[in-house]
Design a protein around this motif. Structure first.
Motif, short mmCIF file in Angstrom:
data_model
loop_
_atom_site.label_atom_id
_atom_site.label_comp_id
_atom_site.label_asym_id
_atom_site.label_seq_id
_atom_site.Cartn_x
_atom_site.Cartn_y
_atom_site.Cartn_z
N ALA A 18 30.30 16.34 -29.90
CA ALA A 18 29.05 15.83 -30.48
C ALA A 18 27.86 16.68 -30.04
N GLN A 19 26.98 16.95 -30.97
CA GLN A 19 25.74 17.69 -30.70
C GLN A 19 24.60 16.67 -30.68
N CYS A 20 24.21 16.22 -29.51
CA CYS A 20 23.21 15.16 -29.34
C CYS A 20 22.10 15.65 -28.43
N GLU A 21 21.07 14.86 -28.31
CA GLU A 21 19.92 15.19 -27.46
C GLU A 21 19.67 14.07 -26.47
N GLY A 22 19.16 14.41 -25.32
CA GLY A 22 18.82 13.40 -24.33
C GLY A 22 17.56 13.77 -23.59
N GLY A 23 16.97 12.79 -22.96
CA GLY A 23 15.77 13.04 -22.18
C GLY A 23 15.25 11.76 -21.56
N VAL A 24 14.15 11.90 -20.83
CA VAL A 24 13.54 10.77 -20.14
C VAL A 24 12.17 10.51 -20.75
N LEU A 25 11.92 9.25 -21.09
CA LEU A 25 10.62 8.82 -21.60
C LEU A 25 9.83 8.25 -20.44
N SER A 26 8.62 8.78 -20.25
CA SER A 26 7.75 8.36 -19.15
C SER A 26 6.55 7.60 -19.69
N PRO A 27 5.82 6.88 -18.83
CA PRO A 27 4.67 6.10 -19.29
C PRO A 27 3.70 6.94 -20.13
N GLY A 28 3.29 6.37 -21.25
CA GLY A 28 2.36 7.03 -22.16
C GLY A 28 3.04 7.87 -23.23
N GLU A 29 4.34 8.06 -23.14
CA GLU A 29 5.06 8.86 -24.13
C GLU A 29 5.67 7.96 -25.19
N VAL A 30 5.77 8.50 -26.41
CA VAL A 30 6.33 7.78 -27.55
C VAL A 30 7.52 8.57 -28.08
N LEU A 31 8.58 7.85 -28.40
CA LEU A 31 9.77 8.45 -29.00
C LEU A 31 9.94 7.86 -30.39
N TYR A 32 10.22 8.70 -31.38
CA TYR A 32 10.53 8.25 -32.74
C TYR A 32 11.93 8.72 -33.08
N TYR A 33 12.69 7.87 -33.78
CA TYR A 33 13.97 8.33 -34.32
C TYR A 33 14.18 7.72 -35.70
N PRO A 34 14.71 8.52 -36.62
CA PRO A 34 14.93 8.06 -37.99
C PRO A 34 16.06 7.04 -38.09
N GLU A 35 16.19 6.47 -39.27
CA GLU A 35 17.24 5.48 -39.51
C GLU A 35 18.62 6.08 -39.28
N SER A 36 19.52 5.22 -38.89
CA SER A 36 20.94 5.55 -38.72
C SER A 36 21.24 6.50 -37.56
N TYR A 37 20.27 6.71 -36.67
CA TYR A 37 20.53 7.51 -35.47
C TYR A 37 21.22 6.65 -34.42
N TRP A 38 22.25 7.20 -33.82
CA TRP A 38 22.87 6.58 -32.66
C TRP A 38 21.91 6.70 -31.49
N HIS A 39 21.85 5.68 -30.66
CA HIS A 39 21.00 5.78 -29.47
C HIS A 39 21.55 4.88 -28.36
N GLN A 40 21.24 5.29 -27.15
CA GLN A 40 21.59 4.53 -25.96
C GLN A 40 20.51 4.79 -24.94
N THR A 41 20.14 3.75 -24.20
CA THR A 41 19.10 3.90 -23.19
C THR A 41 19.58 3.34 -21.85
N ARG A 42 18.89 3.78 -20.81
CA ARG A 42 19.10 3.22 -19.49
C ARG A 42 17.76 3.27 -18.76
N THR A 43 17.35 2.13 -18.22
CA THR A 43 16.12 2.11 -17.44
C THR A 43 16.36 2.82 -16.11
N LEU A 44 15.35 3.57 -15.69
CA LEU A 44 15.47 4.33 -14.44
C LEU A 44 14.64 3.72 -13.32
N ASP A 45 13.72 2.83 -13.67
CA ASP A 45 12.83 2.21 -12.69
C ASP A 45 12.82 0.70 -12.91
#
Length: 165
Positions: free
Chosen positions: A56-83
């Motif tokens: 699979a060719q996927c992307e990952g990263g960390v979202l920090s306070p004040g940052e916004v993430l957008y993803y289009p319909e039908s995107y797979w996603h998974q999150t994990r809180t770090l704090d």
């Protein structure tokens, strides 16, 4: 959170307010490698149990306070809180490319599919105004109703049921 696509086929955004959250996103073009919702822990994959995911060719990263993430319909996603605590604000979007799919999913829910909501006659009637508005504003790319009528009817249906606005 487990790996999944959103049931209503909406696009989404998330604003990170407090704390950090790790994200992993995969385009729907990667479907052949992702098995079923919840099968693969995209943040710590077990390639022995899910060998196709290694391609699979996927992307990952960390979202920090004040940052916004957008993803289009039908995107797979998974999150994990770090704090702890972590606070995020999220919203879903009906767009030119997804409005017909969103409508089909909402109509299925109003018909009793029961994956996301229990059918409510007032809400389902109000959503019909949304469908008309979406068709004019999004499908034909012409000025049309602002969507305010749709929103006010949906809010009124929720208020009549006693739900928060």
């Amino acid at each position: 959170m487990f790996s999944h696509k959103d049931t209503l086929k909406t696009a989404s955004w998330q604003l990170q307010i407090i704390g950090q959250k790790r994200w992993h996103l995969c385009s729907p073009t990667q479907d052949p490698f992702l098995y079923h919702a919840g099968d693969v822990d995209m943040l710590a994959p077990d390639y022995e149990s899910f060998p196709k995911f290694e391609s699979a060719q996927c992307e990952g990263g960390v979202l920090s306070p004040g940052e916004v993430l957008y993803y289009p319909e039908s995107y797979w996603h998974q999150t994990r809180t770090l704090d702890s605590p972590t606070i995020s604000l999220t919203g879903t979007l009906v767009t030119r490319s997804n409005h017909r799919g969103v409508r089909a999913e909402l109509e299925a829910e109003c018909g009793g599919a029961g994956r996301v909501m229990a059918p409510d006659p007032g809400l389902c009637a109000a959503l019909k105004l949304c469908y008309s508005s979406w068709e004019v504003r999004l499908a034909e790319d012409q000025p049309g109703p602002s969507g305010g009528e749709c929103a006010s009817e949906v809010i009124a249906a929720a208020a009549a049921k006693g739900e928060p606005k």
